[in-house]
Design a protein around this motif. Structure first.
Motif, PDB file in Angstrom:
ATOM      1  N   UNK A 119       0.793  -1.225   0.000  1.00  0.00           N
ATOM      2  CA  UNK A 119       0.000   0.000   0.000  1.00  0.00           C
ATOM      3  C   UNK A 119       0.822   1.269   0.000  1.00  0.00           C
ATOM      4  N   UNK A 120       2.098   1.195  -0.422  1.00  0.00           N
ATOM      5  CA  UNK A 120       2.928   2.389  -0.462  1.00  0.00           C
ATOM      6  C   UNK A 120       3.468   2.799   0.893  1.00  0.00           C
ATOM      7  N   UNK A 121       3.272   1.981   1.916  1.00  0.00           N
ATOM      8  CA  UNK A 121       3.765   2.322   3.244  1.00  0.00           C
ATOM      9  C   UNK A 121       5.251   1.992   3.371  1.00  0.00           C
ATOM     10  N   UNK A 122       5.827   2.522   4.442  1.00  0.00           N
ATOM     11  CA  UNK A 122       7.214   2.213   4.805  1.00  0.00           C
ATOM     12  C   UNK A 122       7.216   1.572   6.179  1.00  0.00           C
ATOM     13  N   UNK A 123       8.027   0.550   6.324  1.00  0.00           N
ATOM     14  CA  UNK A 123       8.117  -0.160   7.600  1.00  0.00           C
ATOM     15  C   UNK A 123       9.496   0.060   8.201  1.00  0.00           C
ATOM     16  N   UNK A 124       9.507   0.477   9.460  1.00  0.00           N
ATOM     17  CA  UNK A 124      10.760   0.633  10.208  1.00  0.00           C
ATOM     18  C   UNK A 124      10.935  -0.601  11.065  1.00  0.00           C
ATOM     19  N   UNK A 125      12.028  -1.300  10.844  1.00  0.00           N
ATOM     20  CA  UNK A 125      12.324  -2.516  11.588  1.00  0.00           C
ATOM     21  C   UNK A 125      13.515  -2.252  12.489  1.00  0.00           C
ATOM     22  N   UNK A 127      15.669  -9.011  27.708  1.00  0.00           N
ATOM     23  CA  UNK A 127      16.179  -9.678  26.516  1.00  0.00           C
ATOM     24  C   UNK A 127      15.911  -8.797  25.306  1.00  0.00           C
ATOM     25  N   UNK A 128      16.636  -8.979  24.224  1.00  0.00           N
ATOM     26  CA  UNK A 128      16.440  -8.117  23.044  1.00  0.00           C
ATOM     27  C   UNK A 128      15.017  -8.235  22.487  1.00  0.00           C
ATOM     28  N   UNK A 129      14.534  -7.150  21.913  1.00  0.00           N
ATOM     29  CA  UNK A 129      13.230  -7.121  21.254  1.00  0.00           C
ATOM     30  C   UNK A 129      13.418  -6.617  19.831  1.00  0.00           C
ATOM     31  N   UNK A 130      12.423  -6.897  18.978  1.00  0.00           N
ATOM     32  CA  UNK A 130      12.532  -6.571  17.553  1.00  0.00           C
ATOM     33  C   UNK A 130      11.246  -5.874  17.084  1.00  0.00           C
ATOM     34  N   UNK A 131      11.077  -4.626  17.465  1.00  0.00           N
ATOM     35  CA  UNK A 131       9.831  -3.932  17.104  1.00  0.00           C
ATOM     36  C   UNK A 131       9.775  -3.585  15.612  1.00  0.00           C
ATOM     37  N   UNK A 132       8.544  -3.504  15.108  1.00  0.00           N
ATOM     38  CA  UNK A 132       8.292  -3.072  13.731  1.00  0.00           C
ATOM     39  C   UNK A 132       7.100  -2.126  13.745  1.00  0.00           C
ATOM     40  N   UNK A 133       7.222  -1.020  13.058  1.00  0.00           N
ATOM     41  CA  UNK A 133       6.108  -0.085  12.916  1.00  0.00           C
ATOM     42  C   UNK A 133       5.970   0.269  11.445  1.00  0.00           C
ATOM     43  N   UNK A 134       4.761   0.558  11.050  1.00  0.00           N
ATOM     44  CA  UNK A 134       4.478   0.781   9.635  1.00  0.00           C
ATOM     45  C   UNK A 134       3.573   1.996   9.483  1.00  0.00           C
ATOM     46  N   UNK A 135       3.812   2.801   8.467  1.00  0.00           N
ATOM     47  CA  UNK A 135       2.975   3.961   8.189  1.00  0.00           C
ATOM     48  C   UNK A 135       3.292   4.543   6.833  1.00  0.00           C
ATOM     49  N   UNK A 136       2.540   5.554   6.435  1.00  0.00           N
ATOM     50  CA  UNK A 136       2.792   6.236   5.177  1.00  0.00           C
ATOM     51  C   UNK A 136       4.080   7.058   5.281  1.00  0.00           C
ATOM     52  N   UNK A 137       4.756   7.309   4.149  1.00  0.00           N
ATOM     53  CA  UNK A 137       5.980   8.128   4.193  1.00  0.00           C
ATOM     54  C   UNK A 137       5.713   9.481   4.850  1.00  0.00           C
ATOM     55  N   UNK A 138       6.558   9.852   5.791  1.00  0.00           N
ATOM     56  CA  UNK A 138       6.422  11.124   6.482  1.00  0.00           C
ATOM     57  C   UNK A 138       5.625  11.046   7.769  1.00  0.00           C
ATOM     58  N   UNK A 184      10.327   4.099  33.762  1.00  0.00           N
ATOM     59  CA  UNK A 184      11.714   3.827  33.387  1.00  0.00           C
ATOM     60  C   UNK A 184      11.660   3.262  31.970  1.00  0.00           C
ATOM     61  N   UNK A 185      11.440   4.155  31.040  1.00  0.00           N
ATOM     62  CA  UNK A 185      11.156   3.711  29.666  1.00  0.00           C
ATOM     63  C   UNK A 185      11.998   4.487  28.657  1.00  0.00           C
ATOM     64  N   UNK A 186      12.024   3.922  27.469  1.00  0.00           N
ATOM     65  CA  UNK A 186      12.666   4.566  26.323  1.00  0.00           C
ATOM     66  C   UNK A 186      11.590   4.719  25.247  1.00  0.00           C
ATOM     67  N   UNK A 187      11.397   5.951  24.790  1.00  0.00           N
ATOM     68  CA  UNK A 187      10.415   6.193  23.732  1.00  0.00           C
ATOM     69  C   UNK A 187      11.146   6.701  22.494  1.00  0.00           C
ATOM     70  N   UNK A 188      10.881   6.024  21.385  1.00  0.00           N
ATOM     71  CA  UNK A 188      11.515   6.378  20.113  1.00  0.00           C
ATOM     72  C   UNK A 188      10.412   6.816  19.153  1.00  0.00           C
ATOM     73  N   UNK A 189      10.456   8.065  18.712  1.00  0.00           N
ATOM     74  CA  UNK A 189       9.541   8.558  17.663  1.00  0.00           C
ATOM     75  C   UNK A 189      10.300   8.479  16.342  1.00  0.00           C
ATOM     76  N   UNK A 190       9.854   7.570  15.477  1.00  0.00           N
ATOM     77  CA  UNK A 190      10.565   7.313  14.215  1.00  0.00           C
ATOM     78  C   UNK A 190       9.732   7.822  13.031  1.00  0.00           C
ATOM     79  N   UNK A 191      10.402   8.457  12.104  1.00  0.00           N
ATOM     80  CA  UNK A 191       9.748   8.994  10.911  1.00  0.00           C
ATOM     81  C   UNK A 191      10.556   8.577   9.687  1.00  0.00           C
ATOM     82  N   UNK A 192       9.953   7.814   8.793  1.00  0.00           N
ATOM     83  CA  UNK A 192      10.622   7.344   7.567  1.00  0.00           C
ATOM     84  C   UNK A 192      10.090   8.104   6.371  1.00  0.00           C
ATOM     85  N   UNK A 193      10.967   8.451   5.458  1.00  0.00           N
ATOM     86  CA  UNK A 193      10.592   9.208   4.264  1.00  0.00           C
ATOM     87  C   UNK A 193      11.237   8.587   3.028  1.00  0.00           C
TER      88      UNK A 193
END
Length: 421
Positions: free
Chosen positions: A363-369, A379-390, A409-418
């Motif tokens: 669907x033209x989306x981009x996935x950040x792995x 233990x290590x984790x392997x998150x994946x998020x998907x959305x439209x470019x931008x 006690x958290x880590x928050x990552x805001x990811x934007x793929x273009x």
């Protein structure tokens, strides 16, 4: 990928349907007024329309949808995003697989029929004569007259060719097969087989195949009669003496029962003038350009983000700790398959490491792995998020307590793929 294949196959079918219906509508009037040769040339419309339907359009810019934030967060770890439409993806894959299996089956059937014909010619003997193309005498009277092959066609004559036909009829039969070779009808036949294989579930593909072979013979008859118009009766007698092959030759032209002799003999009386013949060329060219334009205009343009995969992706990552505002900002230009590494630490959050890449999705989306380890993760984790470019998506891992900031006690990552950098 399955969705893209389904879309392309659907466009092929629509273009093929439009073109074949146009040919069925025009072939008889065109034959009556402009001649059988011009009528046969209408069959270039289906492969032309199918080719045009696959041409790329200019990328269109669409309004960006509202920002959709994916949160991958729980206390104690991160979970990958939910799979999207697994059932839908499965049926698309099954349809594409069935379609490809049908194409292979049709191709193998054509190869088998062609190979069986060549096998029966193993004892054929070459004939001497003035023909530009190789001429072979078959060992059986049921084989030939025919033209076999696409790239290096050969003229096949039956074993009793010299006794079945008189000298005038022999010359006309040889002229008929040479006309097939001169007009590249073996190559046309190969193109028709490819179209039928691609559109094998379509009823019009098989109907078109039968009518294509008929129009091919009528056009060849017309080409012979243009040079031997005074020998119509002898040409008709030669037709009546010719045995029909059991089935149509996939790549070549054999005298088949699918070519009604009554219609072919009736067409021998037709002789369009040279002016009509020339006008017919313009008419066919007009039909081809008009249909190609209609198919191209009807093909949807590629939305931004659904075109060819770019050479680079832009990835921005904003890192925040313990529910606070982002403290660290990363921006990286990535090649396809390339990873960017990020790390850090904060009060209450031990040192952590992560790496991320961007891949195209349906669907033209981009996935950040990503791959994350350390920090408050056991233990290590392997998150994946998907959305439209931008669009910005959020990955949050660790101990998350939205009602009690001090316990976070958290880590928050805001990811934007273009697309592109």
């Amino acid at each position: 990928m399955s969705s893209e294949w389904i879309s392309r196959l659907w466009l092929l079918q629509l273009a093929f349907t439009m073109a074949v219906l146009a040919v069925l509508l025009l072939r008889r009037p065109c034959r009556r007024w402009l001649g059988a040769e011009r009528s046969f040339q209408l069959w270039m419309l289906p492969p032309l329309a199918m080719l045009v339907s696959q041409l790329p359009h200019a990328i269109t810019h669409t309004a960006a949808p509202p920002t959709l934030v994916h949160i991958v967060a729980t206390a104690g770890g991160a979970f990958p995003a939910m799979p999207q439409a697994t059932m839908s993806s499965d049926w698309r894959t099954a349809v594409v697989a069935a379609w490809l299996a049908g194409m292979v089956a049709v191709g193998l059937l054509g190869w088998f029929v062609q190979s069986r014909y060549w096998h029966r010619l193993r004892n054929a003997t070459p004939a001497s004569g003035p023909s530009r193309w190789p001429v072979l005498f078959a060992a059986e009277p049921e084989l030939g007259p025919a033209l076999v092959g696409a790239w290096r066609p050969r003229i096949i004559l039956p074993a009793d060719f010299k006794t079945r036909y008189d000298e005038c009829e022999q010359a006309l039969i040889l002229a008929h097969e040479e006309a097939h070779a001169r007009r590249r009808d073996g190559l046309w036949s190969l193109c028709a087989v490819v179209v039928v294989a691609v559109c094998w579930p379509h009823t019009l593909a098989w109907l078109g195949w039968r009518l294509f072979r008929l129009d091919q013979e009528l056009a060849c008859d017309a080409a012979v009669m243009r040079d031997h118009h005074g020998l119509r009766r002898r040409y008709a007698q030669a037709m009546l003496k010719t045995l029909s092959a059991a089935s149509a030759l996939p790549v070549g032209c054999a005298w088949s029962p699918r070519h009604p002799l009554t219609e072919r003999i009736a067409m021998l009386k037709e002789k369009p003038s040279l002016t009509r013949h020339r006008i017919g060329g313009y008419v066919v060219a007009f039909c081809a350009s008009t249909l190609a334009g209609m198919v191209y205009a009807a093909t949807p343009a590629v939305p931004e983000g659904k075109g060819v995969a770019p050479n680079h992706y832009g990835l921005s990552i904003d890192v925040a700790y313990n529910g606070g505002a982002p403290e660290t900002h990363f921006a990286q230009c990535l090649k396809p398959g390339q990873y960017v590494t990020v790390n850090g630490s904060a009060t209450g959050v031990a040192a952590w490491n992560g790496r991320f890449t961007v891949v195209p999705a349906e669907g033209g989306q981009l996935e950040v792995q990503g791959d994350l380890s350390g920090g408050t993760l056991e233990e290590p984790v392997h998150p994946k998020v998907r959305g439209q470019p931008g669009q910005t998506a959020t990955i949050e891992v660790g101990e998350v307590h939205h009602g009690d900031v001090k316990s976070n006690h958290s880590i928050r990552l805001d990811v934007t793929a273009r697309l592109g950098c």
